[in-house]
Scaffold this motif. Structure first.
Motif, mmCIF file in Angstrom:
data_model
loop_
_atom_site.group_PDB
_atom_site.id
_atom_site.type_symbol
_atom_site.label_atom_id
_atom_site.label_comp_id
_atom_site.label_asym_id
_atom_site.label_seq_id
_atom_site.Cartn_x
_atom_site.Cartn_y
_atom_site.Cartn_z
ATOM 1 N N UNK A 175 0.843 -1.198 0.000
ATOM 2 C CA UNK A 175 0.000 0.000 0.000
ATOM 3 C C UNK A 175 0.880 1.249 0.000
ATOM 4 N N UNK A 176 0.748 2.062 -1.050
ATOM 5 C CA UNK A 176 1.559 3.266 -1.205
ATOM 6 C C UNK A 176 0.673 4.493 -1.365
ATOM 7 N N UNK A 177 1.144 5.622 -0.859
ATOM 8 C CA UNK A 177 0.506 6.895 -1.146
ATOM 9 C C UNK A 177 0.785 7.274 -2.601
ATOM 10 N N UNK A 178 -0.066 8.123 -3.153
ATOM 11 C CA UNK A 178 0.158 8.585 -4.523
ATOM 12 C C UNK A 178 1.531 9.225 -4.653
ATOM 13 N N UNK A 179 1.917 10.013 -3.635
ATOM 14 C CA UNK A 179 3.224 10.676 -3.660
ATOM 15 C C UNK A 179 4.364 9.650 -3.649
ATOM 16 N N UNK A 180 4.172 8.539 -2.949
ATOM 17 C CA UNK A 180 5.208 7.503 -2.893
ATOM 18 C C UNK A 180 5.403 6.858 -4.264
ATOM 19 N N UNK A 181 4.287 6.629 -4.971
ATOM 20 C CA UNK A 181 4.383 6.071 -6.322
ATOM 21 C C UNK A 181 5.170 7.024 -7.216
ATOM 22 N N UNK A 182 4.920 8.329 -7.066
ATOM 23 C CA UNK A 182 5.646 9.319 -7.865
ATOM 24 C C UNK A 182 7.144 9.264 -7.586
ATOM 25 N N UNK A 183 7.501 9.078 -6.318
ATOM 26 C CA UNK A 183 8.920 9.008 -5.959
ATOM 27 C C UNK A 183 9.575 7.791 -6.603
ATOM 28 N N UNK A 184 8.939 6.638 -6.542
ATOM 29 C CA UNK A 184 9.513 5.433 -7.146
ATOM 30 C C UNK A 184 9.631 5.579 -8.663
ATOM 31 N N UNK A 185 8.610 6.187 -9.284
ATOM 32 C CA UNK A 185 8.687 6.410 -10.725
ATOM 33 C C UNK A 185 9.821 7.375 -11.067
ATOM 34 N N UNK A 186 9.990 8.417 -10.260
ATOM 35 C CA UNK A 186 11.057 9.382 -10.501
ATOM 36 C C UNK A 186 12.430 8.750 -10.328
ATOM 37 N N UNK A 187 12.545 7.819 -9.378
ATOM 38 C CA UNK A 187 13.813 7.106 -9.210
ATOM 39 C C UNK A 187 14.206 6.401 -10.506
ATOM 40 N N UNK A 188 13.247 5.756 -11.146
ATOM 41 C CA UNK A 188 13.546 5.062 -12.404
ATOM 42 C C UNK A 188 13.790 6.047 -13.540
ATOM 43 N N UNK A 189 13.057 7.164 -13.539
ATOM 44 C CA UNK A 189 13.316 8.177 -14.572
ATOM 45 C C UNK A 189 14.742 8.681 -14.487
ATOM 46 N N UNK A 190 15.277 8.750 -13.258
ATOM 47 C CA UNK A 190 16.652 9.213 -13.054
ATOM 48 C C UNK A 190 17.673 8.103 -13.217
ATOM 49 N N UNK A 191 17.248 6.959 -13.689
ATOM 50 C CA UNK A 191 18.196 5.866 -13.897
ATOM 51 C C UNK A 191 18.645 5.207 -12.623
ATOM 52 N N UNK A 192 17.838 5.271 -11.559
ATOM 53 C CA UNK A 192 18.167 4.609 -10.303
ATOM 54 C C UNK A 192 18.991 5.444 -9.356
ATOM 55 N N UNK A 193 19.284 6.687 -9.720
ATOM 56 C CA UNK A 193 20.124 7.561 -8.890
ATOM 57 C C UNK A 193 19.258 8.541 -8.125
ATOM 58 N N UNK A 194 19.661 8.863 -6.869
ATOM 59 C CA UNK A 194 18.816 9.720 -6.026
ATOM 60 C C UNK A 194 19.659 10.664 -5.196
ATOM 61 N N UNK A 195 19.218 11.932 -5.123
ATOM 62 C CA UNK A 195 19.852 12.937 -4.276
ATOM 63 C C UNK A 195 19.057 13.058 -2.994
#
Length: 352
Positions: free
Chosen positions: A74-94
């Motif tokens: 169970x994820x919040x909508x914002x959490x789904x966005x974060x996981x999607x953004x992680x993949x958009x960035x190629x797995x890299x995170x600041x």
């Protein structure tokens, strides 16, 4: 569950024919827990959730105590966005403090999100463009895709992610709205407005949305005084309830149930507002309780309904009490769960 899955015979060679199967995903979860001694959420907490700034999400276990590999998170909508953004960035995170980490290897991002098997043709085109490792290919980019219209879309050519949570059995139409209305409005040249006007407008729009309310009578009928506070004796039900009692007080209602094991649960509701609460009377044994918002009221002179809307899923349960001239009561309990066939139970009870 894992042992059962391993006993299922394979009729085709791997990769020969596409079949959507959550069992394979569950075997991955079981293998990880067997090897590390940690369930999947605990394993991911320091490696993924904490670095992303996310709380470790609730994740339903199998009867054997293994986190369900193919569903149940169970994820919040914002959490789904974060996981999607992680993949958009190629797995890299600041991390916001100047730190920068490769949480998921770039090579794995590339490998997991490309098509590994042909899953077409399909009546809905976005489900026939190829399947990767837990990712679906889309007409635009790729996506995480959950039941009831839960999406995490990654559209690399626009540097865009879209997160959606919904409660629909028609997720193809939901996705089509993104292609038809959202993508044409993306300003590829300039990006978001510097003054944040669009963000403010979106926030106002989201703040004005509310769940559609059931329609009830404005004033209670004469039957209300006759039935309020009187226990309704019930035969066996799958919910395990021996009696149900409606305590009516103006616009407020308390539905009190006594289980066949003697346990008591009281569910508060109102005619004009959703009252937050939780229930253990839910048809999923892996859930110890389910958070709900509840409204209740008379729908006609003889029928009273209690609407329980799950806060963390798309399900709604409706209790309908139909009172006759005497002490006979007909109770219908319906579970409306998009994507699956509605479940309904009808029993004949009697006022004590």
């Amino acid at each position: 569950m894992a042992a059962h899955l391993l006993r299922v015979a394979l009729h085709l060679s791997p990769g020969e024919h596409f079949v959507y199967d959550s069992g394979g995903s569950h075997l991955l979860s079981a293998a990880l827990q067997s090897r590390t001694g940690m369930p999947l959420p605990q394993f991911l907490e320091p490696r993924l959730f904490q670095p992303l700034g996310l709380d470790t999400p609730p994740w339903a276990p199998s009867p054997g105590g293994v986190s369900l590999g193919g569903t149940g998170m169970s994820l919040l909508t914002e959490d789904i966005a974060v996981l999607a953004e992680l993949y958009r960035r190629g797995g890299r995170w600041s991390d916001g403090d100047g730190g920068d980490r490769q949480l998921v290897p770039q090579a794995w991002v590339d490998e997991a999100t490309r098509a590994h098997v042909d899953n077409g043709p399909s009546a809905t085109v976005d489900w026939g463009l190829g399947y990767g490792y837990q990712f679906w290919r889309s007409r635009h980019g790729y996506r995480m895709d959950g039941a009831f219209g839960q999406f995490g879309l990654v559209i690399p050519e626009l540097d865009l992610v879209v997160a959606m949570t919904a409660g629909t059995a028609d997720s193809a139409s939901e996705l089509q709205l993104v292609w038809d209305h959202l993508l044409p409005g993306v300003d590829r040249a300039h990006g978001p407005a510097a003054d944040g006007a669009g963000d403010d407008q979106l926030a106002r729009r989201l703040g004005s949305l509310e769940l559609a309310a059931p329609e009830f009578l404005a004033a209670p009928p004469a039957a209300a005084a006759r039935v309020s506070g009187r226990a309704i004796a019930l035969p066996f039900t799958t919910l395990g309830i021996a009696t149900a009692t409606l305590h009516l007080d103006g616009d407020r209602t308390t539905l009190e149930t006594v289980g066949t094991d003697g346990s008591v649960e009281r569910l508060g509701a109102a005619r004009t507002a959703w009252v937050p609460g939780e229930t253990r009377l839910w048809p999923h044994p892996e859930l110890t309780s389910t958070r709900t918002g509840t409204r209740a009221g008379w729908v006609d002179d003889a029928a009273f309904e209690v609407h329980e809307q799950c806060i963390e899923s798309a399900a709604r349960r409706i209790w309908r009490f139909e009172f006759g001239d005497g002490d006979d009561v007909r109770l219908t309990v319906g579970l409306d769960l998009p994507f699956w066939t509605p479940r309904t139970e009808r029993v004949a009870g009697r006022l004590a």
